[in-house]
Design an enzyme around this catalytic site. Structure first.
Site, mmCIF file in Angstrom:
data_model
loop_
_atom_site.group_PDB
_atom_site.id
_atom_site.type_symbol
_atom_site.label_atom_id
_atom_site.label_comp_id
_atom_site.label_asym_id
_atom_site.label_seq_id
_atom_site.Cartn_x
_atom_site.Cartn_y
_atom_site.Cartn_z
ATOM 1 N N HIS A 191 0.864 -1.231 -0.001
ATOM 2 C CA HIS A 191 0.007 0.148 0.123
ATOM 3 C C HIS A 191 1.054 1.210 0.047
ATOM 4 C CE1 HIS A 191 -3.392 -2.569 0.965
ATOM 5 N NE2 HIS A 191 -2.530 -3.347 1.732
ATOM 6 N N VAL B 265 -8.853 3.714 -0.608
ATOM 7 C CA VAL B 265 -9.021 2.223 -1.271
ATOM 8 C C VAL B 265 -8.460 1.218 -0.400
ATOM 9 C CG1 VAL B 265 -8.363 1.274 -3.370
ATOM 10 C CG2 VAL B 265 -9.234 3.490 -3.518
ATOM 11 N N CYS B 266 -7.247 1.526 0.020
ATOM 12 C CA CYS B 266 -6.622 0.300 0.634
ATOM 13 C C CYS B 266 -7.350 0.053 1.931
ATOM 14 C CB CYS B 266 -4.982 0.852 1.164
ATOM 15 S SG CYS B 266 -4.171 1.244 -0.380
ATOM 16 N N THR B 267 -8.019 1.112 2.608
ATOM 17 C CA THR B 267 -8.605 0.505 3.844
ATOM 18 C C THR B 267 -9.685 -0.424 3.467
ATOM 19 O OG1 THR B 267 -8.349 2.723 4.800
ATOM 20 C CG2 THR B 267 -10.366 1.764 5.630
ATOM 21 N N LEU C 17 -7.803 -3.879 2.943
ATOM 22 C CA LEU C 17 -7.365 -4.644 3.999
ATOM 23 C C LEU C 17 -8.544 -5.199 4.817
ATOM 24 C CD1 LEU C 17 -4.733 -1.929 5.153
ATOM 25 C CD2 LEU C 17 -4.273 -4.186 5.073
#
Length: 213
Positions: free
Chosen positions: A37, A44-46, A49
Site C-alpha cells: 500500500h 481504497v486500501c482501507t 485490508l
C-alpha cells in the site's frame, strides 16, 4: 530488484503489527499473499485490508497467509487498523509490515518512480508466493482501482490444482470447471490419465472435467 515468475523471493526481517517478522520463518510451509500500500489512511486500501480480513476462512482453506505492507510506522498501522475495523466491520487478523526504511519495498520492486503515487511510496502490488518461496504471480494496480481478492483466490485455486495434475485452466475458469489438458500429453495418453473423459476440440485443445472433483 526485478522479480520474475519462478524466482525465489528474497527473505527479510521487518517490524510489523504482530512484532518482528522473519519472512521465511513466518511463511513456513504456507502460501503467501503479500500486498503493498502507498501509505496508511488511504481510502481504497482501507477497503482492501478489510476485505482480506473478511476472507480469512477462504485463505485458511487454501493454506494461505496474508501479509500487508506500508511504508509507515507500526504506531501508524495500529491507528489505521482501528479505522479499518470500524469502517469495514471486521477484525484485522494478519500483520501489516512497517517498511519505514523501504527495505522490503526495494527488495520486491514496489517503488515505481513514474507512477502516480510518486517516487517515495510503494505502488499497490500483489505477490503470490508458494511454500517453496517461489514467486507464482505478481500484479500491480493503479492507485484508483481496488484489488479483486476473489480473483486472487481463483488464481491460487488454479495454481494449486495445476501443480498436482497435468492440466491448465482456461479463461474465466473457477473451481469445479472443465480444465485444459496440457499440450505435452498425447490425446490417447490423456484418455487413460483422465478417466472422466477428454473432449478433443482441436488436436492442441483438449478439455477434461476437473480431476480432483
Amino acid at each position: 530488484m526485478t522479480l520474475r515468475l519462478g524466482d525465489t523471493v528474497p527473505n527479510f526481517t521487518q517490524a510489523s503489527t504482530h512484532g518482528s517478522i522473519d519472512f521465511y520463518t513466518w511463511a513456513g510451509d504456507s502460501w503467501v499473499v503479500l500486498f503493498s500500500h502507498p501509505a496508511d489512511y488511504t481510502p481504497v486500501c482501507t477497503t482492501e485490508l478489510g476485505r482480506v480480513a473478511q476472507l480469512k476462512d477462504e485463505f485458511d482453506k487454501r493454506n494461505v497467509k496474508a501479509l500487508a505492507l506500508s511504508v509507515d510506522s507500526v504506531d501508524s498501522h495500529h491507528g489505521w487498523t482501528a479505522d479499518i475495523e470500524e469502517t469495514q466491520s471486521t477484525t484485522l487478523n494478519y500483520p501489516i509490515l512497517a517498511d519505514e526504511d523501504k527495505k522490503v519495498s526495494e527488495l520486491y520492486g514496489m517503488i515505481h518512480p513514474n507512477s502516480s503515487t510518486g517516487n517515495t511510496l510503494t505502488v499497490r502490488s500483489v505477490f503470490i508466493i508458494d511454500p517453496n518461496k517461489k514467486l507464482r504471480l505478481t500484479i500491480t494496480y493503479p492507485a484508483s482501482t481496488g484489488r479483486n481478492f476473489d480473483e486472487l483466490l481463483r488464481v491460487i485455486d488454479s495454481l494449486q490444482l495445476t501443480d498436482n495434475y497435468s492440466v491448465a485452466t482456461p479463461a474465466d475458469w473457477t473451481d469445479g470447471g472443465d480444465c485444459v489438458v496440457v499440450p505435452s500429453i498425447p490425446t490417447e495418453e490423456a484418455r487413460q490419465k483422465f478417466p472422466k473423459g477428454v473432449t478433443e476440440i482441436k488436436p492442441y485443445l483438449r478439455m477434461t472435467p476437473q480431476p480432483n472433483k
